[in-house]
Design a protein around this motif. Structure first.
Motif, mmCIF file in Angstrom:
data_model
loop_
_atom_site.group_PDB
_atom_site.id
_atom_site.type_symbol
_atom_site.label_atom_id
_atom_site.label_comp_id
_atom_site.label_asym_id
_atom_site.label_seq_id
_atom_site.Cartn_x
_atom_site.Cartn_y
_atom_site.Cartn_z
ATOM 1 N N ILE A 203 0.841 -1.201 0.000
ATOM 2 C CA ILE A 203 0.000 0.000 0.000
ATOM 3 C C ILE A 203 0.870 1.243 0.000
ATOM 4 C CG2 ILE A 203 -1.704 1.335 1.307
ATOM 5 C CD1 ILE A 203 -2.819 -1.296 2.375
ATOM 6 N N ILE A 204 1.841 1.287 0.907
ATOM 7 C CA ILE A 204 2.700 2.460 1.029
ATOM 8 C C ILE A 204 3.505 2.677 -0.249
ATOM 9 C CG2 ILE A 204 4.592 3.531 2.312
ATOM 10 C CD1 ILE A 204 2.026 3.356 3.902
ATOM 11 N N MET A 205 3.942 1.586 -0.875
ATOM 12 C CA MET A 205 4.819 1.724 -2.052
ATOM 13 C C MET A 205 4.047 1.921 -3.355
ATOM 14 S SD MET A 205 6.257 -2.213 -2.566
ATOM 15 C CE MET A 205 6.672 -2.511 -0.842
ATOM 16 N N ALA A 206 2.746 2.234 -3.248
ATOM 17 C CA ALA A 206 1.895 2.331 -4.433
ATOM 18 C C ALA A 206 1.833 3.730 -5.028
ATOM 19 C CB ALA A 206 0.479 1.862 -4.093
ATOM 20 N N TYR A 207 2.670 4.664 -4.557
ATOM 21 C CA TYR A 207 2.559 6.021 -5.082
ATOM 22 C C TYR A 207 2.910 6.045 -6.577
ATOM 23 C CZ TYR A 207 2.318 11.033 -5.193
ATOM 24 O OH TYR A 207 1.927 12.313 -5.494
ATOM 25 N N PRO A 208 2.062 6.660 -7.392
ATOM 26 C CA PRO A 208 2.270 6.640 -8.851
ATOM 27 C C PRO A 208 3.599 7.270 -9.265
ATOM 28 C CG PRO A 208 0.060 7.423 -8.309
ATOM 29 C CD PRO A 208 0.822 7.359 -7.014
ATOM 30 N N GLU A 209 4.250 6.631 -10.218
ATOM 31 C CA GLU A 209 5.470 7.125 -10.856
ATOM 32 C C GLU A 209 6.665 7.231 -9.908
ATOM 33 O OE1 GLU A 209 4.710 10.684 -13.077
ATOM 34 O OE2 GLU A 209 2.937 9.861 -14.051
ATOM 35 N N ALA A 210 6.548 6.619 -8.749
ATOM 36 C CA ALA A 210 7.681 6.616 -7.823
ATOM 37 C C ALA A 210 8.758 5.655 -8.319
ATOM 38 C CB ALA A 210 7.221 6.199 -6.424
ATOM 39 N N LYS A 211 9.961 5.823 -7.802
ATOM 40 C CA LYS A 211 11.041 4.878 -8.104
ATOM 41 C C LYS A 211 11.068 3.834 -6.990
ATOM 42 C CE LYS A 211 15.025 5.821 -10.000
ATOM 43 N NZ LYS A 211 16.398 6.305 -10.301
ATOM 44 N N ILE A 212 11.037 2.557 -7.371
ATOM 45 C CA ILE A 212 11.091 1.455 -6.417
ATOM 46 C C ILE A 212 12.384 0.685 -6.648
ATOM 47 C CG2 ILE A 212 9.998 -0.641 -5.559
ATOM 48 C CD1 ILE A 212 7.326 0.416 -6.540
ATOM 49 N N ILE A 213 13.222 0.639 -5.623
ATOM 50 C CA ILE A 213 14.483 -0.098 -5.678
ATOM 51 C C ILE A 213 14.351 -1.316 -4.775
ATOM 52 C CG2 ILE A 213 16.962 -0.033 -5.280
ATOM 53 C CD1 ILE A 213 16.028 1.741 -7.579
ATOM 54 N N GLN A 214 14.404 -2.490 -5.363
ATOM 55 C CA GLN A 214 14.262 -3.731 -4.602
ATOM 56 C C GLN A 214 15.639 -4.336 -4.327
ATOM 57 O OE1 GLN A 214 10.856 -6.751 -4.892
ATOM 58 N NE2 GLN A 214 12.338 -7.580 -6.332
ATOM 59 N N LEU A 215 15.888 -4.623 -3.048
ATOM 60 C CA LEU A 215 17.151 -5.231 -2.636
ATOM 61 C C LEU A 215 16.972 -6.741 -2.533
ATOM 62 C CD1 LEU A 215 18.278 -2.787 0.219
ATOM 63 C CD2 LEU A 215 18.414 -2.498 -2.270
ATOM 64 N N THR A 216 17.899 -7.487 -3.121
ATOM 65 C CA THR A 216 17.879 -8.946 -3.057
ATOM 66 C C THR A 216 19.300 -9.440 -2.781
ATOM 67 O OG1 THR A 216 18.384 -9.346 -5.403
ATOM 68 C CG2 THR A 216 16.065 -8.926 -4.833
ATOM 69 N N GLU A 217 19.449 -10.745 -2.712
ATOM 70 C CA GLU A 217 20.773 -11.335 -2.534
ATOM 71 C C GLU A 217 21.697 -11.014 -3.705
ATOM 72 O OE1 GLU A 217 22.121 -12.719 -0.071
ATOM 73 O OE2 GLU A 217 20.491 -13.322 1.267
ATOM 74 N N MET A 218 21.110 -10.642 -4.841
ATOM 75 C CA MET A 218 21.881 -10.319 -6.037
ATOM 76 C C MET A 218 22.215 -8.838 -6.124
ATOM 77 S SD MET A 218 22.272 -13.266 -7.171
ATOM 78 C CE MET A 218 23.134 -12.829 -8.672
ATOM 79 N N GLY A 219 21.750 -8.053 -5.154
ATOM 80 C CA GLY A 219 22.050 -6.629 -5.162
ATOM 81 C C GLY A 219 20.795 -5.789 -5.201
ATOM 82 N N MET A 220 20.734 -4.824 -6.113
ATOM 83 C CA MET A 220 19.612 -3.904 -6.168
ATOM 84 C C MET A 220 19.151 -3.748 -7.616
ATOM 85 S SD MET A 220 21.998 -0.619 -5.218
ATOM 86 C CE MET A 220 20.702 0.598 -5.243
ATOM 87 N N GLU A 221 17.822 -3.611 -7.758
ATOM 88 C CA GLU A 221 17.264 -3.435 -9.093
ATOM 89 C C GLU A 221 16.035 -2.537 -9.008
ATOM 90 O OE1 GLU A 221 15.931 -7.143 -10.631
ATOM 91 O OE2 GLU A 221 14.484 -7.498 -9.015
ATOM 92 N N GLU A 222 15.842 -1.736 -10.040
ATOM 93 C CA GLU A 222 14.633 -0.918 -10.106
ATOM 94 C C GLU A 222 13.503 -1.788 -10.641
ATOM 95 O OE1 GLU A 222 12.991 3.307 -11.991
ATOM 96 O OE2 GLU A 222 15.110 2.779 -12.123
ATOM 97 N N THR A 223 12.317 -1.637 -10.048
ATOM 98 C CA THR A 223 11.196 -2.469 -10.437
ATOM 99 C C THR A 223 9.902 -1.678 -10.349
ATOM 100 O OG1 THR A 223 10.143 -4.631 -10.060
ATOM 101 C CG2 THR A 223 10.822 -3.381 -8.110
ATOM 102 N N THR A 224 8.795 -2.331 -10.625
ATOM 103 C CA THR A 224 7.475 -1.724 -10.503
ATOM 104 C C THR A 224 6.740 -2.369 -9.338
ATOM 105 O OG1 THR A 224 6.449 -3.345 -11.989
ATOM 106 C CG2 THR A 224 7.375 -1.337 -12.987
ATOM 107 N N LEU A 225 5.669 -1.739 -8.892
ATOM 108 C CA LEU A 225 4.904 -2.269 -7.770
ATOM 109 C C LEU A 225 4.463 -3.699 -8.034
ATOM 110 C CD1 LEU A 225 3.338 -1.973 -5.097
ATOM 111 C CD2 LEU A 225 1.443 -1.011 -6.437
ATOM 112 N N GLU A 226 3.892 -3.942 -9.216
ATOM 113 C CA GLU A 226 3.347 -5.263 -9.530
ATOM 114 C C GLU A 226 4.413 -6.346 -9.609
ATOM 115 O OE1 GLU A 226 0.583 -2.142 -10.555
ATOM 116 O OE2 GLU A 226 2.684 -2.476 -11.130
#
Length: 255
Positions: A203-226
């Motif tokens: 819910i919080i990360m649903a702001y339109p056109e925001a940048k989402i950076i997802q951290l994983t064991e492989m590092g960081m990647e830009e992604t979309t909410l869905e």
């Protein structure tokens, strides 16, 4: 008015790789650091997300400390320490600021919010006027529910034209309050504010056109909410709850 690439307060963050001799010890052994690449912040809101242990809070803490915030939260004027547990990651990051400066700033950290509330109580015992608590709505943060005190900060203390770093702001909020916080984020963005937010809440990360950076064991990647793991997990749960619960309970029964 919205901030843009020319007026945003924080531009980017990168590593001072020349200062790093080894990645074996914490916090340099975190996947986000070992696979770090320069991160350009969105002028309005940037989300840092990922599973527990990926380094979200550590990264936000480093950004905040390097900017002069207290590791346990508050404005730039707060200077207290309940337990000195913050990492030294701030020594290894380089932040590029924009040409404009915010008139307000705040580092919200759910983990140590109680300590911040206690420090406000102690400072206000001196009888100074105006009281610090007045900028949080006037009611003691300890005399409200956890969620109410969180929300008092978002509504009253974040005053606009500011730089706001929020670490897991949803921690004490109901789904309805999370949606209200999303509306508050919208108000702040339209009042020349820039936000950097770590959250587990779709819910919080649903702001339109925001940048989402997802951290994983492989590092960081830009992604979309869905495409975030958080959204996919919740979607799977609600679309096929019985099957997922059967699988979860079956695994539990094997133990």
């Amino acid at each position: 008015m919205l901030l843009d690439r020319d007026t945003q307060y924080l531009k980017s963050i990168d590593l001072k790789r020349e200062n790093i001799s080894s990645y074996r010890n914490f916090p340099l052994n975190l996947p986000v650091i070992q696979h770090f690449r320069k991160l350009d912040f969105h002028p309005n809101v940037t989300y840092i997300i990922g599973e527990n242990g990926m380094g979200k809070s550590t990264l936000l803490e480093a950004i905040a400390v390097s900017l002069g915030f207290n590791p346990e939260g508050g404005s730039l004027n707060f200077n207290f320490s309940s337990f000195d547990s913050h990492s030294n990651l701030h020594e290894y990051i380089r932040i590029a600021k924009g040409g404009f400066r915010p008139t307000d700033s705040f580092f919200f950290r759910a983990e140590s919010y109680y300590n911040l509330a206690t420090n406000i109580e102690e400072l206000d015992k001196g009888g100074n006027s105006p009281r610090i608590i007045d900028s949080f709505g006037g009611t003691s943060l300890h005399e409200q529910s956890h969620g109410e005190s969180f929300f008092a900060t978002f509504i009253h203390r974040l005053q606009g034209k500011g730089l706001y770093i929020l670490d897991e702001p949803e921690a004490a909020l109901s789904p309805l309050r999370q949606m209200s916080l999303l509306a508050r984020i919208h108000e702040l963005i339209h009042d020349e504010s820039q936000l950097i937010i770590s959250t587990h809440s779709p819910i919080i990360m649903a702001y339109p056109e925001a940048k989402i950076i997802q951290l994983t064991e492989m590092g960081m990647e830009e992604t979309t909410l869905e495409n975030t793991n958080h959204y996919k997990m919740m979607e799977q749960f609600f679309e096929d709850r019985d099957r997922l619960l059967h699988h979860l309970f079956g695994e539990a029964n094997k133990k």
